[in-house]
Design a protein around this motif. Sequence first.
Motif, mmCIF file in Angstrom:
data_model
loop_
_atom_site.group_PDB
_atom_site.id
_atom_site.type_symbol
_atom_site.label_atom_id
_atom_site.label_comp_id
_atom_site.label_asym_id
_atom_site.label_seq_id
_atom_site.Cartn_x
_atom_site.Cartn_y
_atom_site.Cartn_z
ATOM 1 N N SER A 1 0.859 -1.267 -0.001
ATOM 2 C CA SER A 1 -0.088 -0.275 -0.427
ATOM 3 C C SER A 1 0.913 1.279 -0.271
ATOM 4 O O SER A 1 1.882 1.146 0.947
ATOM 5 C CB SER A 1 -0.917 0.003 1.653
ATOM 6 N N THR A 2 0.671 2.608 -0.607
ATOM 7 C CA THR A 2 1.668 3.534 -0.811
ATOM 8 C C THR A 2 1.912 3.803 0.408
ATOM 9 O O THR A 2 2.011 4.695 0.779
ATOM 10 C CB THR A 2 1.073 4.122 -2.380
ATOM 11 N N GLN B 1 -0.775 -1.695 -6.347
ATOM 12 C CA GLN B 1 -0.857 -2.092 -4.483
ATOM 13 C C GLN B 1 -1.205 -4.276 -4.464
ATOM 14 O O GLN B 1 -2.519 -4.036 -4.567
ATOM 15 C CB GLN B 1 -1.255 -1.377 -3.964
ATOM 16 N N LYS C 1 -5.733 -0.791 1.098
ATOM 17 C CA LYS C 1 -6.517 -0.134 1.703
ATOM 18 C C LYS C 1 -7.170 1.301 1.954
ATOM 19 O O LYS C 1 -7.521 2.519 1.074
ATOM 20 C CB LYS C 1 -5.366 0.733 2.942
ATOM 21 N N GLY C 2 -9.030 0.856 2.596
ATOM 22 C CA GLY C 2 -9.438 1.788 2.122
ATOM 23 C C GLY C 2 -9.778 2.456 3.620
ATOM 24 O O GLY C 2 -9.421 1.914 4.362
ATOM 25 N N ARG C 3 -10.826 3.363 3.402
ATOM 26 C CA ARG C 3 -11.046 3.682 5.146
ATOM 27 C C ARG C 3 -11.831 2.532 5.806
ATOM 28 O O ARG C 3 -12.152 1.663 4.877
ATOM 29 C CB ARG C 3 -11.731 4.847 5.019
ATOM 30 N N LYS D 1 -19.100 5.969 -6.531
ATOM 31 C CA LYS D 1 -17.367 6.294 -6.389
ATOM 32 C C LYS D 1 -15.979 6.244 -7.508
ATOM 33 O O LYS D 1 -16.043 5.557 -8.278
ATOM 34 C CB LYS D 1 -17.263 5.633 -5.354
HETATM 35 C C1 BTN Z 1 -11.404 4.675 0.739
HETATM 36 O O1 BTN Z 1 -12.985 5.219 0.026
HETATM 37 O O2 BTN Z 1 -12.105 4.001 1.112
HETATM 38 C C2 BTN Z 1 -9.995 5.314 0.833
HETATM 39 C C3 BTN Z 1 -9.516 4.557 -0.740
HETATM 40 C C4 BTN Z 1 -8.081 5.286 -0.608
HETATM 41 C C5 BTN Z 1 -7.319 4.650 -1.778
HETATM 42 C C6 BTN Z 1 -6.245 4.438 -1.792
HETATM 43 S S1 BTN Z 1 -4.678 4.277 -2.886
HETATM 44 C C7 BTN Z 1 -3.532 4.995 -2.183
HETATM 45 C C8 BTN Z 1 -3.354 4.362 -1.106
HETATM 46 N N1 BTN Z 1 -2.735 3.338 -0.436
HETATM 47 C C9 BTN Z 1 -3.775 2.782 -0.443
HETATM 48 O O3 BTN Z 1 -3.360 1.539 0.211
HETATM 49 N N2 BTN Z 1 -4.916 3.385 0.080
HETATM 50 C C10 BTN Z 1 -4.702 4.625 -0.764
#
Ligand code: BTN
Length: 252
Positions: free
Chosen positions: A24-25, A49, A53-55, A119
């Motif tokens: 994940s960045t 990746q 990860k998301g929220r 989205k």
């Molecule tokens: C969301 O809407 O849930 C947030 C998503 C965020 C995704 C980005 S991709 C680059 C960065 N690295 C990650 O692991 N997540 C964020």
Amino acid sequence: MSSEKNIYAYPEGLEVITLSSCDSTNNYLKKHAVEWQDRFPVLVTADLQTCGKGRDQRNWVSTEGKGLYSSFGFFLERGGNLPFLPLAAGIAVIETLEILAGLEAGLKWPNDVLCEGKKIAGILIENVIHQERISCVAGIGINLNHSPADFPGELAEKAISIKMIRGSGYERDVVNRLLACRFFHWLERLDEPGAVVKRANRYSGFLRNREIGFHSAGKMIRGIFKGINDDGGLLLQEADGHTGLYYSGEIG
Ligand code: BTN
């Protein structure tokens, strides 16, 4: 791909690190946040990746060649206007989509970016606090070149990409350059929170006075979205008529 020329330059002083792959960045930047103090601001971008990860512990599907997966690492002074950062990042993404692809995107508080009700981009902000400064990691994912079949399961109903709207996709690096310009523009305006809130309210105007479901502290509340207040919180007119103010949670 669009034939758009790569006319945007990265902001001066921004170090750009391009990886073919990482988990994940955001994780990559957080891991190096202390060691890289003297190099900030830094942009880490990856072709794919393995554990995007998301929220709320969600997964962010990060297939090679389909999306932009980028994280900005930078400092904010402690006590700075951190609460407005999610809104500022959302605004930067919306402007990028508008300037580059002529898309009219909307902001779903605090920082989901929607096009045609689906989205198109997500933002995950994580902070590492040390001494007097906060190292911020603002991770941004934008759906660039996906076809509907590239979104697994229920995402197929909920997600959209630039390509699905415009018919042609965009190159990650072209989008990254403009995104970085808009992102640092709004970072500089964080000390004018009124301007950030005003713009965020404009971009979330499509939801104003509409009934929404709002998930907060394990509860789902129905109410009428009344906009974003001066402190960056969400205003929700609830069933008993009072207007609640929320600083965390998610519109369902
Ligand atoms: C969301 O809407 O849930 C947030 C998503 C965020 C995704 C980005 S991709 C680059 C960065 N690295 C990650 O692991 N997540 C964020």
